[in-house]
Design an enzyme around this catalytic site. Structure first.
Site, PDB file in Angstrom:
ATOM      1  N   ASP A  69     -16.636 -11.401  -7.644  1.00  0.00           N
ATOM      2  CA  ASP A  69     -17.834 -12.089  -7.190  1.00  0.00           C
ATOM      3  C   ASP A  69     -17.609 -11.823  -5.588  1.00  0.00           C
ATOM      4  OD1 ASP A  69     -19.272 -12.465  -9.550  1.00  0.00           O
ATOM      5  OD2 ASP A  69     -18.547 -14.786  -9.778  1.00  0.00           O
ATOM      6  N   ASP A  92      -7.126   1.273  -0.211  1.00  0.00           N
ATOM      7  CA  ASP A  92      -5.677   1.140   0.143  1.00  0.00           C
ATOM      8  C   ASP A  92      -5.033   1.191  -1.389  1.00  0.00           C
ATOM      9  OD1 ASP A  92      -3.214   0.812   1.756  1.00  0.00           O
ATOM     10  OD2 ASP A  92      -3.032  -1.154   0.731  1.00  0.00           O
ATOM     11  N   GLU A  97      -6.770   6.045  -1.603  1.00  0.00           N
ATOM     12  CA  GLU A  97      -5.501   6.371  -1.192  1.00  0.00           C
ATOM     13  C   GLU A  97      -4.539   6.214  -2.541  1.00  0.00           C
ATOM     14  OE1 GLU A  97      -1.310   4.946   1.247  1.00  0.00           O
ATOM     15  OE2 GLU A  97      -2.734   3.674   0.252  1.00  0.00           O
TER      16      GLU A  97
END
Length: 479
Positions: A223, A247, A271
């Protein structure tokens, strides 16, 4: 015309694009006339601008300086980047980190503090204030550049100590509230929002900050990160961000990237720090998001630096861009590789431009590293390569040659777009190659400006192309 004195000089060495021509003479006159440099033989590449073109800039490096002023520094770069053909810029994680004014954003404490709350020893982030961030984003948008936020949603740092019953009562830094690293008061967290907890034990690879590895299986976490109208994702979108760089995606399930994108929208890239192209492709398929092509990065590092053999560039399927070019975000360097002391995890300075020449002539969506572009030794050539990518780097790819010292690739072009031929040569000496092209009875030119030869193709499109030692040429139609 150029004149040179020949009374005492018997031999004159002329260098053309890396090739040596030796002239012997017994002339006793005062001078001999040599031809002047030819006028610019290149076509105007702006006529070939592609609708699907564009290059992303990574707009930071590790430990940017000066602290607290980075957004203002970038504001001075916007016009130049736009003129060079950059269409997106990736900014560092905007939230306040545990290390305050020293944080590069990878130790997120308060996602909603983008430089306006006095906590962790600073009001500004390392990069600047909220007002400076919003001003920078507006400037990028005014120059038709989208802005990508770094999203670190795998782990947190900088909270207060509390006992975690799921860790046998061990005290961990998992309390985030107004008095403990979360002055905004939004997305307050406690031990039950990290691993392990009442519903979920662990993510696949929670290698960093295991005690504060966020649990995305918790509805409360979903949420606040993306589902609510005032979620982290919606807040960043309200600041003007157009997309997301996720990331270290190995530390959580790819379905959470898909869930974020389904709700928030925008461009995204993950990534997934892995040199295996199939691992990258599997993640792309599961997340629905493009990924950085670490497989291409490591193939270039291997061929240019370690093996010093370009043969592997000719292999099938050994990069994400070869398996799924539409979802491959390619790169030559980033903030992590450039600070890594292991030479096997970065491409050497001497071979950087060769790697960029490969990236910016092939398919995939390329990313330029800030420190490379702003390096005056690289910048002029990178500007040329970006223009080449945005114009004539199009059409089907055909690998003509891939051996120890040479890699030659042809882009077929399409319609009126002539395409190109890339010739990489890592030997010490200049080389040449007889090649069949799509251009008939036409002068061709090196658009990288590493060779001044302007050979002409024959009636069958055949021609000899050249490349200086430890360099590259990019051939296409000339005037």
């Amino acid at each position: 015309m150029i004149t040179i004195n020949m009374k005492t000089i018997k031999k004159v060495i002329l260098l053309f694009g890396g090739f040596t021509l030796l002239l012997s003479s017994c002339v006793e006159d005062d001078s001999v006339a040599l031809p002047a440099a030819p006028e610019n033989p290149k076509l105007d590449l702006t006529q070939y601008t592609r609708a699907d073109a564009g290059v992303m800039m990574q707009g930071f490096y590790w430990d940017v300086e000066p602290r607290g002023e980075w957004y203002n520094v970038l504001n001075t770069k916007v016009a130049d980047w736009a003129n060079s053909g950059i269409n997106r810029v990736w900014l560092p994680a905007p939230g306040k980190g545990a290390s305050g004014g020293f944080s590069m954003g990878y130790d997120p404490s308060d996602y909603f503090d983008v430089g306006e709350f006095d906590q962790q020893g600073t009001i500004k982030t390392r990069f600047g204030s909220r007002a400076e961030l919003e001003n920078l984003i507006q400037n990028f948008h005014a120059n038709n550049i989208e802005v990508i936020a770094d999203i670190v949603m795998g782990h947190n740092s900088g909270g207060g100590l509390q006992a975690n019953p799921f860790r046998g009562g061990e005290e961990v830094y998992s309390l985030f509230d107004e008095n403990n690293g979360n002055a905004s008061g939004k997305f307050n967290r406690n031990f039950n929002h990290f691993h392990p907890n009442e519903i979920h034990n662990a993510d696949p690879q929670a290698l960093f900050f295991a005690e504060t590895d966020l649990c995305h299986d918790q509805p409360y976490v979903q949420d606040w990160l993306w589902e609510r109208d005032d979620s982290v994702g919606e807040f960043y979108k309200s600041l003007g961000f157009d997309g997301w760089r996720f990331d270290y995606v190995k530390s959580f399930d790819p379905k959470w990237v898909k869930a974020w994108n389904d709700k928030i929208g925008g461009f995204s890239v993950g990534e997934n720090f892995d040199g295996n192209e199939q691992v990258l492709k599997d993640w792309v398929d599961a997340s629905g998001s493009p990924a950085f092509d670490f497989a291409m990065f490591y193939r270039l590092d291997e061929t240019l630096d370690r093996a010093k053999d370009l043969s592997a560039l000719g292999n099938e399927g050994n990069m994400l861009r070869k398996l799924d070019p539409a979802n491959a975000v390619t790169f030559v360097a980033n903030h992590d590789t450039e600070k890594d002391e292991n030479p096997d995890n970065r491409i050497s300075y001497a071979n950087k431009l060769l790697a960029y020449a490969y990236m910016l002539t092939h398919d995939g969506y390329p990313t330029i590293f800030y420190s490379d572009y702003e390096n005056e030794a690289f910048k002029p050539q990178l500007k040329k390569l970006i223009q080449i990518y945005n114009s004539i780097a199009t059409g089907a790819i055909e690998i003509i040659e891939a051996n120890e010292n040479e890699y030659i690739m042809k882009r077929a072009g399409n319609g009126d777009n002539p395409g190109l031929i890339l010739y990489m040569n890592i030997s010490d000496k200049a080389t040449q190659y007889d090649i069949s092209t799509n251009w008939v009875n036409a002068k061709i030119v090196d658009y990288a400006d590493n060779s001044r030869f302007t050979p002409t193709t024959d009636a069958n499109g055949n021609v000899t192309i050249y490349a200086p030692g430890k360099s590259y040429t990019i051939w296409s139609l000339g005037k």
